[in-house]
Motif scaffolding. Structure first.
Motif, PDB file in Angstrom:
ATOM      1  N   UNK A  93       0.818  -1.212   0.000  1.00  0.00           N
ATOM      2  CA  UNK A  93       0.000   0.000   0.000  1.00  0.00           C
ATOM      3  C   UNK A  93       0.856   1.269   0.000  1.00  0.00           C
ATOM      4  N   UNK A  94       0.444   2.261  -0.739  1.00  0.00           N
ATOM      5  CA  UNK A  94       1.161   3.530  -0.796  1.00  0.00           C
ATOM      6  C   UNK A  94       0.864   4.313   0.476  1.00  0.00           C
ATOM      7  N   UNK A  95       1.907   4.852   1.101  1.00  0.00           N
ATOM      8  CA  UNK A  95       1.754   5.642   2.328  1.00  0.00           C
ATOM      9  C   UNK A  95       2.795   6.750   2.332  1.00  0.00           C
ATOM     10  N   UNK A 118      10.793   0.598   9.069  1.00  0.00           N
ATOM     11  CA  UNK A 118      10.005  -0.097   8.047  1.00  0.00           C
ATOM     12  C   UNK A 118       8.574  -0.320   8.544  1.00  0.00           C
ATOM     13  N   UNK A 119       7.701  -0.627   7.584  1.00  0.00           N
ATOM     14  CA  UNK A 119       6.342  -1.044   7.906  1.00  0.00           C
ATOM     15  C   UNK A 119       6.209  -2.544   7.736  1.00  0.00           C
ATOM     16  N   UNK A 120       5.400  -3.176   8.595  1.00  0.00           N
ATOM     17  CA  UNK A 120       4.901  -4.524   8.394  1.00  0.00           C
ATOM     18  C   UNK A 120       3.433  -4.422   8.010  1.00  0.00           C
ATOM     19  N   UNK A 121       3.042  -5.118   6.975  1.00  0.00           N
ATOM     20  CA  UNK A 121       1.654  -5.120   6.531  1.00  0.00           C
ATOM     21  C   UNK A 121       0.874  -6.172   7.322  1.00  0.00           C
ATOM     22  N   UNK A 159      -0.756  -0.839   8.762  1.00  0.00           N
ATOM     23  CA  UNK A 159       0.701  -0.792   8.687  1.00  0.00           C
ATOM     24  C   UNK A 159       1.254  -0.551  10.089  1.00  0.00           C
ATOM     25  N   UNK A 160       2.082  -1.470  10.565  1.00  0.00           N
ATOM     26  CA  UNK A 160       2.659  -1.368  11.902  1.00  0.00           C
ATOM     27  C   UNK A 160       4.177  -1.340  11.771  1.00  0.00           C
ATOM     28  N   UNK A 161       4.820  -0.441  12.471  1.00  0.00           N
ATOM     29  CA  UNK A 161       6.249  -0.205  12.265  1.00  0.00           C
ATOM     30  C   UNK A 161       7.133  -1.285  12.870  1.00  0.00           C
ATOM     31  N   UNK A 162       8.301  -1.394  12.257  1.00  0.00           N
ATOM     32  CA  UNK A 162       9.373  -2.251  12.749  1.00  0.00           C
ATOM     33  C   UNK A 162      10.693  -1.539  12.522  1.00  0.00           C
ATOM     34  N   UNK A 163      11.759  -2.083  13.112  1.00  0.00           N
ATOM     35  CA  UNK A 163      13.117  -1.574  12.909  1.00  0.00           C
ATOM     36  C   UNK A 163      13.988  -2.769  12.578  1.00  0.00           C
ATOM     37  N   UNK A 164      14.762  -2.660  11.519  1.00  0.00           N
ATOM     38  CA  UNK A 164      15.718  -3.714  11.202  1.00  0.00           C
ATOM     39  C   UNK A 164      17.125  -3.129  11.215  1.00  0.00           C
ATOM     40  N   UNK A 165      18.079  -3.932  11.622  1.00  0.00           N
ATOM     41  CA  UNK A 165      19.492  -3.561  11.532  1.00  0.00           C
ATOM     42  C   UNK A 165      20.120  -4.367  10.402  1.00  0.00           C
ATOM     43  N   UNK A 201      -6.220   5.384  15.182  1.00  0.00           N
ATOM     44  CA  UNK A 201      -7.160   4.778  14.237  1.00  0.00           C
ATOM     45  C   UNK A 201      -6.652   4.835  12.801  1.00  0.00           C
ATOM     46  N   UNK A 202      -5.451   5.330  12.596  1.00  0.00           N
ATOM     47  CA  UNK A 202      -4.904   5.458  11.252  1.00  0.00           C
ATOM     48  C   UNK A 202      -4.482   4.106  10.684  1.00  0.00           C
ATOM     49  N   UNK A 203      -4.587   3.961   9.364  1.00  0.00           N
ATOM     50  CA  UNK A 203      -4.053   2.748   8.741  1.00  0.00           C
ATOM     51  C   UNK A 203      -2.557   2.665   8.997  1.00  0.00           C
ATOM     52  N   UNK A 204      -1.837   3.788   8.819  1.00  0.00           N
ATOM     53  CA  UNK A 204      -0.423   3.863   9.203  1.00  0.00           C
ATOM     54  C   UNK A 204      -0.406   4.080  10.712  1.00  0.00           C
TER      55      UNK A 204
END
Length: 573
Positions: free
Chosen positions: A91-93, A138-141, A162-168, A216-219
């Motif tokens: 999805x575009x965000x 990053x986002x996880x869908x 869309x729920x956030x994550x962090x990757x190294x 309540x946001x999708x992002x």
């Protein structure tokens, strides 16, 4: 708050230039700012620019696409650009990226990495760690059914979340990288909507967890900034949708980061600290909210004034007569072990920022989105108004010592004096000359970034200005412009460190293309400079000196040496 007015504009007033010469882009103020080189990447273009404090281009890089959204100078002298990548079904965000490109000083692509699939996508910001790895937001869908299964109110779900994550990521040049650590906000959710779900609990009793129904946001979170503190081995992120900043323990393993124990804190991947909006964990009311759609949270670096404090750009502070933007510095309640003690039922402190920058009146400075702030070695702060692409350095009392308008837009470079549209910059950074990435580099400045015309240089010109001890009250000028069309010559003298004392002697002197002219009187202690011609971008100088300088020659407009802000450098003509 006292503001330093653009010097070029003041000089324009003295010589009565037409309205068409008003400045619209580039350098406006340069009044003893922190030394260094400013890097910025206009969001509507593929370019990144490194300029000096005179607004002159030192280096530039061009990526494959528009930024998504930030670029940084690395210790090796390369520039790391996050760029936009086609969505590939994701999805575009706002703030989407997906690709990372590292260019060396000469513009060669030396590393590329993509994190963009149908279920995950990098966005907004990155942070380089001392070991050379990169922390990537990053986002996880999460599909609708899965979100509801984890306690999300179905009324707030539209197809997915869309729920956030962090990757190294450990780079493996020239292409690719290895994910060596990761953290996912999805592992730390709590909700009090659906008691049949495993993460059901009392939100107010668990400030270390994330209320899945607060936004309540999708992002869901819209993390828009990340920073790393090597001394604490902790990460801070700016969580736009919650109006908060969060601190996370990076000392965990990936398995520990998915749980609630482990790491230096013993709390796994749970939140160690949060600040800005205690309503998000039921520890306050609207009156207690401190941040409003903020960006660019970071620790002030070791060795800088305020080291260890947090600096945050607060975009939409709700003032008594409307919204405005500000920058806040806060002193976190961290102990010697890197913990953030909290009493049950209370909100994390501090109760208020320790320092605030705002305009006068505050409503004159309003940056609805993006934007950033960065502490400098002299204690000043570099502030970026993202939507406008306006960068300024401010002292602790709000005095503006440096002011620059990005001239590169989605429609190309602006010609000086032209209209400015779509000039946004996510945020800017200034690097001192001692930065390891600048060591041994050619930092010779070129032209300004913007398009401009100037009366000089001209073919085989000569110009000499003579003021010495025996003729201290007179300046003699001789010139030959090589057949260039006639310009108006103006002598400005006075204490040029204080523009209020600058005056025009002898008025406007239309003296032709060759000749000799003497100006009197000129005070023995005065600095002076000669302006040769005017054009749409303002006033230009071709020679300068003082009572002891003796003859001084110039062959090009010293605008290229920062003359419009009176940088009297012996290397300038």
């Amino acid at each position: 708050m006292a503001k330093k007015l653009p010097i070029a504009i003041l000089l324009v007033g003295l010589v009565s230039l037409p309205v068409a010469s008003q400045q619209t882009v580039g350098l406006f103020v340069n009044d003893a700012p922190a030394p260094g080189y400013t890097l910025f990447s206009p969001v509507g273009t593929t370019n990144s620019y490194l300029i000096n404090n005179d607004g002159l281009l030192v280096n530039s890089w061009t990526g494959t696409d528009r930024p998504g959204l930030m670029a940084y100078l690395t210790p090796s002298g390369s520039v790391m650009r996050s760029t936009k990548l086609p969505a590939a079904g994701f999805p575009v965000a706002a703030g989407d990226g997906g690709r990372f490109e590292e260019y060396d000083w000469d513009g060669n692509l030396v590393w590329e990495y993509e994190y963009a699939t149908a279920t995950a996508r990098a966005h907004h910001d990155v942070e380089q760690m001392p070991n050379g790895n990169w922390l990537i937001v990053a986002w996880d869908l999460v599909l609708e059914a899965d979100a509801i299964a984890e306690g999300k109110n179905p009324a707030d779900v539209n197809n997915n979340v869309l729920i956030d994550s962090i990757i190294e990521v450990q780079p493996t040049p020239p292409v690719g990288g290895i994910v060596v650590w990761e953290w996912h906000a999805r592992d730390h959710l709590i909700q009090d909507f659906d008691p049949t779900k495993g993460n059901f609990g009392v939100v107010g009793d668990n400030p270390q967890l994330i209320d899945f129904n607060f936004s309540t946001r999708r992002d869901f979170l819209h993390v828009n900034g990340i920073d790393y503190n090597a001394d604490l081995d902790q990460i801070v992120v700016s969580v736009h949708s919650f109006d908060e900043i969060w601190v996370i323990d990076h000392s965990t393993t990936t398995a520990e980061a998915a749980g609630h124990t482990g790491g230096n804190s013993g709390k796994g991947g749970d939140l160690l600290y949060r600040w800005g909006n205690p309503q998000a964990y039921r520890a306050g009311t609207a009156a207690d909210q401190q941040l409003f759609r903020q960006h660019d949270s970071q620790w002030i670096a070791t060795g800088l004034p305020g080291a260890g404090n947090f600096l945050v750009f607060d975009n939409r502070f709700a003032g008594p007569i409307g919204e405005y933007s500000r920058v806040v510095e806060i002193v976190p309640p961290v102990d010697v072990n890197g913990n953030y003690p909290l009493s049950a039922g209370q909100a994390w402190g501090p109760a208020a920022p320790s320092w605030v920058y705002e305009d006068n009146p505050p409503e004159d400075f309003f940056c609805t989105n993006t934007s950033g702030a960065w502490r400098l070695a002299n204690g000043n702060t570099l502030v970026t108004c993202g939507p406008l692409g306006r960068m300024r350095e401010v002292e602790s009392d709000g005095t503006i010592t440096w002011d620059y308008q990005n001239p590169d837009t989605g429609q190309g470079l602006v010609t000086q004096g032209g209209a400015v549209n779509n000039s946004g910059v996510f945020k800017a950074r200034r690097y001192p000359a001692t930065h390891p990435g600048l060591a041994g580099r050619d930092l010779t400045p070129g032209d300004p970034v913007e398009i401009f015309s100037r009366p000089l240089p001209i073919a085989t010109p000569t110009l000499s200005v003579d003021k010495n001890g025996t003729r201290a009250a007179r300046i003699d000028l001789t010139w030959s412009d090589g057949g260039c069309p006639s310009f108006e010559y103006h002598l400005l003298s006075g204490d040029l460190a204080d523009v209020s004392t600058v005056g025009v002697d002898a008025g406007v002197c239309d003296v032709g293309t060759t000749g000799f002219f003497s100006w009197t009187p000129v005070s023995p202690g005065d600095l002076f400079y000669l302006v040769v011609g005017t054009d749409i971008s303002g006033v230009y100088e071709s020679s300068w000196g003082d009572a002891t300088a003796g003859p001084r020659g110039g062959t090009k407009a010293s605008f290229l040496c920062g003359t419009t802000t009176k940088v009297l450098d012996p290397q300038c003509p």
